[in-house]
Scaffold this motif. Sequence first.
Motif, short mmCIF file in Angstrom:
data_model
loop_
_atom_site.label_atom_id
_atom_site.label_comp_id
_atom_site.label_asym_id
_atom_site.label_seq_id
_atom_site.Cartn_x
_atom_site.Cartn_y
_atom_site.Cartn_z
N ILE A 1 -3.34 -0.77 4.08
CA ILE A 1 -2.17 -1.64 4.19
C ILE A 1 -2.56 -2.97 4.82
O ILE A 1 -2.20 -4.05 4.34
CB ILE A 1 -1.06 -0.95 5.01
N LEU A 2 -3.35 -2.91 5.88
CA LEU A 2 -3.82 -4.12 6.53
C LEU A 2 -4.76 -4.91 5.62
O LEU A 2 -4.72 -6.15 5.59
CB LEU A 2 -4.52 -3.76 7.84
N GLY A 3 -5.57 -4.21 4.85
CA GLY A 3 -6.46 -4.88 3.91
C GLY A 3 -5.69 -5.73 2.92
O GLY A 3 -6.09 -6.86 2.59
N ASP A 4 -4.56 -5.22 2.43
CA ASP A 4 -3.75 -5.98 1.49
C ASP A 4 -3.20 -7.25 2.15
O ASP A 4 -3.22 -8.33 1.54
CB ASP A 4 -2.60 -5.12 0.97
N ALA B 1 7.07 12.15 -2.45
CA ALA B 1 6.19 11.64 -1.40
C ALA B 1 6.56 10.22 -1.01
O ALA B 1 7.02 9.43 -1.84
CB ALA B 1 4.72 11.68 -1.85
N LEU B 2 6.39 9.92 0.27
CA LEU B 2 6.53 8.56 0.77
C LEU B 2 5.14 8.05 1.18
O LEU B 2 4.24 8.83 1.49
CB LEU B 2 7.44 8.52 2.00
N TYR B 3 5.01 6.75 1.21
CA TYR B 3 3.76 6.12 1.67
C TYR B 3 3.99 5.59 3.07
O TYR B 3 4.79 4.68 3.28
CB TYR B 3 3.34 5.00 0.71
N SER B 4 3.32 6.21 4.04
CA SER B 4 3.53 5.83 5.43
C SER B 4 2.36 5.02 5.98
O SER B 4 2.53 3.90 6.44
CB SER B 4 3.73 7.09 6.28
N ASP B 5 1.15 5.59 5.93
CA ASP B 5 -0.02 4.98 6.57
C ASP B 5 -1.04 4.46 5.58
O ASP B 5 -2.11 4.00 5.97
CB ASP B 5 -0.73 6.01 7.46
N SER B 6 -0.75 4.55 4.29
CA SER B 6 -1.73 4.21 3.28
C SER B 6 -1.04 3.73 2.01
O SER B 6 0.05 4.19 1.67
CB SER B 6 -2.60 5.43 2.95
N LEU B 7 -1.70 2.82 1.30
CA LEU B 7 -1.25 2.41 -0.02
C LEU B 7 -1.69 3.44 -1.05
O LEU B 7 -2.52 4.30 -0.77
CB LEU B 7 -1.83 1.04 -0.38
N SER B 8 -1.16 3.31 -2.26
CA SER B 8 -1.66 4.10 -3.37
C SER B 8 -2.93 3.44 -3.90
O SER B 8 -3.30 2.34 -3.49
CB SER B 8 -0.61 4.18 -4.48
N ALA B 9 -3.58 4.09 -4.85
CA ALA B 9 -4.75 3.50 -5.49
C ALA B 9 -4.34 2.25 -6.26
O ALA B 9 -3.17 2.11 -6.63
CB ALA B 9 -5.40 4.51 -6.43
N PRO B 10 -5.27 1.31 -6.49
CA PRO B 10 -4.94 0.12 -7.28
C PRO B 10 -4.30 0.49 -8.61
O PRO B 10 -4.73 1.41 -9.28
CB PRO B 10 -6.30 -0.54 -7.48
N GLY B 11 -3.24 -0.21 -8.96
CA GLY B 11 -2.52 0.08 -10.19
C GLY B 11 -1.46 1.15 -10.03
O GLY B 11 -0.70 1.42 -10.96
N GLY B 12 -1.38 1.77 -8.84
CA GLY B 12 -0.39 2.82 -8.58
C GLY B 12 0.96 2.25 -8.19
O GLY B 12 1.18 1.04 -8.18
N ALA C 1 2.40 2.11 -5.31
CA ALA C 1 2.46 1.46 -4.00
C ALA C 1 1.12 0.81 -3.68
O ALA C 1 0.55 1.02 -2.61
CB ALA C 1 2.84 2.47 -2.93
N ALA C 2 0.63 0.00 -4.60
CA ALA C 2 -0.72 -0.58 -4.48
C ALA C 2 -0.77 -1.77 -3.54
O ALA C 2 -1.86 -2.19 -3.14
CB ALA C 2 -1.24 -0.98 -5.85
N THR C 3 0.39 -2.34 -3.18
CA THR C 3 0.46 -3.44 -2.22
C THR C 3 1.52 -3.11 -1.18
O THR C 3 2.35 -2.20 -1.37
CB THR C 3 0.82 -4.77 -2.90
#
Length: 325
Positions: free
Chosen positions: A49-52, A291-302, A304-306
Amino acid sequence: MPVHTRPPLPSRVHRILAVASLAVGLCVAAPASQAQAQAPLKAVASFSILGDLVRQVGGERVGVDVLVGPGGDAHVFQPSPAQARLVAQANVVFSNGLGFEGWMSRLLKTAGYKGEQVVVSKGVRALKEAEGHDHDEPRGHKQGAHAHGGSDPHAWQSVSNTKVFVRNIAQGLCRADPGGCNIYEDNATRYVAKLDALDGEIRAAWSPIPVAQRKVITSHDAFGYYARDHGVKFLAPQGVSTESEASARGVAQLVRQIRQEKIKALFVESISDPRLIEQIGRETGVKPSGALYSDSLSAPGGEAATYLDMMRFNTRALTSAVRGQ
């Protein structure tokens, strides 16, 4: 009297070719040195998440490596020697802070890192471990909170906090690369405008839903800041860290509460083992909503990728679930 004669034609040709060769060499050298001067700044971000966010502010001027990638769990992460080398070569290292990366200080020491360090949560009002959550929630999961010194580290779940992150990122990049400061500040300003629009979208999505209906079960306490911002009551069998263990007493109390309050929204998290939530679903008859995204993004193209995608995805999933859809 000496007679001056022209040099033989071959020597004149050689001199002309030599001058031309030197000129070509200078032309080639100039772009090469220019390209070298514009080589991307090397940045390392602790998790996806921070990387994005760093990529949004840094743009093409910054190359970003992420230590805990999409789908990874920063709570239990153990850096590798290769990642220590990556940190050693970086110009700037970004971390969340608030005790989220308990391994970061050891990693920086192992890498011998002496460059710019940026804690992006600086200036955020941190919630304490039970703040933002209902005070009647199960009390059998305190262990994880102590791992963070009593603070909830998931500050990015509030869009207003993320705007603070973005400003801190821009300042850190400016310190590491003063020549690109105008670019970083402009990128940050444009991204903050997108965050303002996102915040409005989320508030509009929750506004028609009665506050008494805004009740959600998740795997661990990752949504306290979201809860504070949008009046949602989150309950979880685990604490703020996935390292904590849910107690039998806490789970039993949670099951009773779900039945009594007729809570409809039950979620696993993308980084968590789903078995406990599935067990709670079986005991209460409430089918998990996904599923929810809490501490991580999904893989690129997923889905929740950003960061923007993640917050929109979670909000759609949450508002649909509490309506019983």
